[in-house]
Design a protein around this motif. Structure first.
Motif, PDB file in Angstrom:
ATOM      1  N   GLU A   7       0.839  -1.208   0.000  1.00 15.90           N
ATOM      2  CA  GLU A   7       0.000   0.000   0.000  1.00 15.90           C
ATOM      3  C   GLU A   7       0.869   1.250   0.000  1.00 15.90           C
ATOM      4  O   GLU A   7       1.839   1.332   0.760  1.00 15.90           O
ATOM      5  CB  GLU A   7      -0.911   0.001   1.223  1.00 15.90           C
ATOM      6  CG  GLU A   7      -1.901  -1.134   1.225  1.00 15.90           C
ATOM      7  CD  GLU A   7      -2.897  -1.045   2.362  1.00 15.90           C
ATOM      8  OE1 GLU A   7      -2.884  -0.061   3.132  1.00 15.90           O
ATOM      9  OE2 GLU A   7      -3.710  -1.983   2.483  1.00 15.90           O
ATOM     10  N   HIS A   8       0.489   2.203  -0.847  1.00 17.75           N
ATOM     11  CA  HIS A   8       1.242   3.459  -0.928  1.00 17.75           C
ATOM     12  C   HIS A   8       0.281   4.634  -0.952  1.00 17.75           C
ATOM     13  O   HIS A   8      -0.712   4.622  -1.669  1.00 17.75           O
ATOM     14  CB  HIS A   8       2.149   3.470  -2.159  1.00 17.75           C
ATOM     15  CG  HIS A   8       3.287   2.536  -2.002  1.00 17.75           C
ATOM     16  ND1 HIS A   8       4.481   2.917  -1.446  1.00 17.75           N
ATOM     17  CD2 HIS A   8       3.402   1.217  -2.289  1.00 17.75           C
ATOM     18  CE1 HIS A   8       5.290   1.882  -1.413  1.00 17.75           C
ATOM     19  NE2 HIS A   8       4.654   0.833  -1.907  1.00 17.75           N
ATOM     20  N   ASP A   9       0.627   5.624  -0.127  1.00 15.88           N
ATOM     21  CA  ASP A   9      -0.217   6.810  -0.007  1.00 15.88           C
ATOM     22  C   ASP A   9       0.669   8.004   0.333  1.00 15.88           C
ATOM     23  O   ASP A   9       1.883   7.957   0.146  1.00 15.88           O
ATOM     24  CB  ASP A   9      -1.308   6.597   1.037  1.00 15.88           C
ATOM     25  CG  ASP A   9      -0.758   6.219   2.406  1.00 15.88           C
ATOM     26  OD1 ASP A   9       0.424   6.480   2.694  1.00 15.88           O
ATOM     27  OD2 ASP A   9      -1.529   5.655   3.207  1.00 15.88           O
ATOM     28  N   LEU A  10       0.069   9.046   0.846  1.00 13.79           N
ATOM     29  CA  LEU A  10       0.781  10.280   1.172  1.00 13.79           C
ATOM     30  C   LEU A  10       2.002  10.034   2.048  1.00 13.79           C
ATOM     31  O   LEU A  10       3.033  10.692   1.896  1.00 13.79           O
ATOM     32  CB  LEU A  10      -0.186  11.266   1.848  1.00 13.79           C
ATOM     33  CG  LEU A  10       0.340  12.658   2.140  1.00 13.79           C
ATOM     34  CD1 LEU A  10       0.770  13.356   0.861  1.00 13.79           C
ATOM     35  CD2 LEU A  10      -0.726  13.470   2.858  1.00 13.79           C
ATOM     36  N   SER A  11       1.931   9.060   2.933  1.00 12.96           N
ATOM     37  CA  SER A  11       3.052   8.807   3.849  1.00 12.96           C
ATOM     38  C   SER A  11       4.259   8.187   3.150  1.00 12.96           C
ATOM     39  O   SER A  11       5.388   8.336   3.609  1.00 12.96           O
ATOM     40  CB  SER A  11       2.612   7.924   5.017  1.00 12.96           C
ATOM     41  OG  SER A  11       2.283   6.629   4.563  1.00 12.96           O
ATOM     42  N   THR A  12       4.061   7.487   2.043  1.00 15.90           N
ATOM     43  CA  THR A  12       5.174   6.860   1.325  1.00 15.90           C
ATOM     44  C   THR A  12       5.579   7.624   0.068  1.00 15.90           C
ATOM     45  O   THR A  12       6.596   7.309  -0.544  1.00 15.90           O
ATOM     46  CB  THR A  12       4.835   5.406   0.939  1.00 15.90           C
ATOM     47  OG1 THR A  12       3.705   5.405   0.064  1.00 15.90           O
ATOM     48  CG2 THR A  12       4.552   4.558   2.172  1.00 15.90           C
ATOM     49  N   ALA A  13       4.803   8.631  -0.291  1.00 13.67           N
ATOM     50  CA  ALA A  13       5.073   9.392  -1.521  1.00 13.67           C
ATOM     51  C   ALA A  13       6.457  10.047  -1.532  1.00 13.67           C
ATOM     52  O   ALA A  13       7.138   9.995  -2.559  1.00 13.67           O
ATOM     53  CB  ALA A  13       3.970  10.417  -1.767  1.00 13.67           C
ATOM     54  N   PRO A  14       6.920  10.673  -0.443  1.00 12.14           N
ATOM     55  CA  PRO A  14       8.246  11.313  -0.496  1.00 12.14           C
ATOM     56  C   PRO A  14       9.382  10.327  -0.811  1.00 12.14           C
ATOM     57  O   PRO A  14      10.276  10.631  -1.605  1.00 12.14           O
ATOM     58  CB  PRO A  14       8.414  11.926   0.895  1.00 12.14           C
ATOM     59  CG  PRO A  14       7.017  12.138   1.383  1.00 12.14           C
ATOM     60  CD  PRO A  14       6.238  10.972   0.824  1.00 12.14           C
ATOM     61  N   ASN A  15       9.347   9.142  -0.225  1.00  9.35           N
ATOM     62  CA  ASN A  15      10.376   8.143  -0.504  1.00  9.35           C
ATOM     63  C   ASN A  15      10.296   7.670  -1.953  1.00  9.35           C
ATOM     64  O   ASN A  15      11.317   7.535  -2.627  1.00  9.35           O
ATOM     65  CB  ASN A  15      10.253   6.959   0.451  1.00  9.35           C
ATOM     66  CG  ASN A  15      11.348   5.941   0.236  1.00  9.35           C
ATOM     67  OD1 ASN A  15      12.517   6.282   0.097  1.00  9.35           O
ATOM     68  ND2 ASN A  15      10.964   4.677   0.191  1.00  9.35           N
ATOM     69  N   LEU A  16       9.100   7.442  -2.431  1.00  6.34           N
ATOM     70  CA  LEU A  16       8.913   7.036  -3.818  1.00  6.34           C
ATOM     71  C   LEU A  16       9.435   8.125  -4.759  1.00  6.34           C
ATOM     72  O   LEU A  16      10.118   7.838  -5.745  1.00  6.34           O
ATOM     73  CB  LEU A  16       7.440   6.742  -4.084  1.00  6.34           C
ATOM     74  CG  LEU A  16       7.069   6.357  -5.509  1.00  6.34           C
ATOM     75  CD1 LEU A  16       7.816   5.101  -5.940  1.00  6.34           C
ATOM     76  CD2 LEU A  16       5.570   6.157  -5.613  1.00  6.34           C
ATOM     77  N   ARG A  17       9.135   9.376  -4.460  1.00  5.89           N
ATOM     78  CA  ARG A  17       9.601  10.495  -5.284  1.00  5.89           C
ATOM     79  C   ARG A  17      11.139  10.532  -5.313  1.00  5.89           C
ATOM     80  O   ARG A  17      11.736  10.714  -6.373  1.00  5.89           O
ATOM     81  CB  ARG A  17       9.045  11.819  -4.769  1.00  5.89           C
ATOM     82  CG  ARG A  17       9.401  13.013  -5.655  1.00  5.89           C
ATOM     83  CD  ARG A  17       8.788  14.306  -5.152  1.00  5.89           C
ATOM     84  NE  ARG A  17       7.353  14.235  -4.978  1.00  5.89           N
ATOM     85  CZ  ARG A  17       6.448  14.416  -5.949  1.00  5.89           C
ATOM     86  NH1 ARG A  17       6.839  14.661  -7.168  1.00  5.89           N
ATOM     87  NH2 ARG A  17       5.160  14.343  -5.674  1.00  5.89           N
ATOM     88  N   ARG A  18      11.783  10.334  -4.159  1.00  2.70           N
ATOM     89  CA  ARG A  18      13.255  10.319  -4.105  1.00  2.70           C
ATOM     90  C   ARG A  18      13.826   9.200  -4.973  1.00  2.70           C
ATOM     91  O   ARG A  18      14.786   9.407  -5.718  1.00  2.70           O
ATOM     92  CB  ARG A  18      13.734  10.150  -2.664  1.00  2.70           C
ATOM     93  CG  ARG A  18      13.812  11.438  -1.878  1.00  2.70           C
ATOM     94  CD  ARG A  18      14.547  11.251  -0.552  1.00  2.70           C
ATOM     95  NE  ARG A  18      13.883  10.302   0.345  1.00  2.70           N
ATOM     96  CZ  ARG A  18      12.850  10.621   1.130  1.00  2.70           C
ATOM     97  NH1 ARG A  18      12.377  11.853   1.137  1.00  2.70           N
ATOM     98  NH2 ARG A  18      12.311   9.713   1.913  1.00  2.70           N
TER      99      ARG A  18
END
Length: 108
Positions: A7-18
């Motif tokens: 599951e991916h949401d606002l909390s994991t978005a910054p790491n995914l973006r990096r």
């Protein structure tokens, strides 16, 4: 290749973006594999769309693969129109070929 599992949401978005930015900054043709993802929200779609924009501007190949993945992820891509907007492929090999042979633009 960037594989998104679970599951991916606002909390994991910054790491995914990096992680995505790292591939693009390295000028690596980029494939995002959503097959193992069970949930994505609009923040993740935003990261994907921003990554596609950056890849296109840098003339780096970009593709999405969603092969036998979660119905919830399929519905999000379908309802938002992104399934047809993004270069979404049913097989990893197709996505890799598309990303290595295009500049981030969807193929007809």
């Amino acid at each position: 290749m960037l594989t998104i599992s679970g599951e991916h949401d606002l909390s994991t978005a910054p790491n995914l973006r990096r992680r995505l930015n790292g591939l693009i900054d390295d000028r690596t043709a980029t494939v995002i594999d959503l097959s193992p993802a069970t949930f994505i929200d609009s923040s993740i779609l935003g990261v994907i769309l921003d990554g596609r924009r950056r890849a296109t501007e840098a003339k780096i190949g970009f593709a999405i693969v969603h092969s036998d993945g979660s119905e919830a992820v399929y519905r999000v891509l379908d309802v938002t129109g992104l399934r047809s907007e993004l270069p979404v492929h049913a097989h990893r090999e197709e996505a890799l070929t598309a990303a290595s042979g295009n500049s981030g633009t969807p193929q007809p």
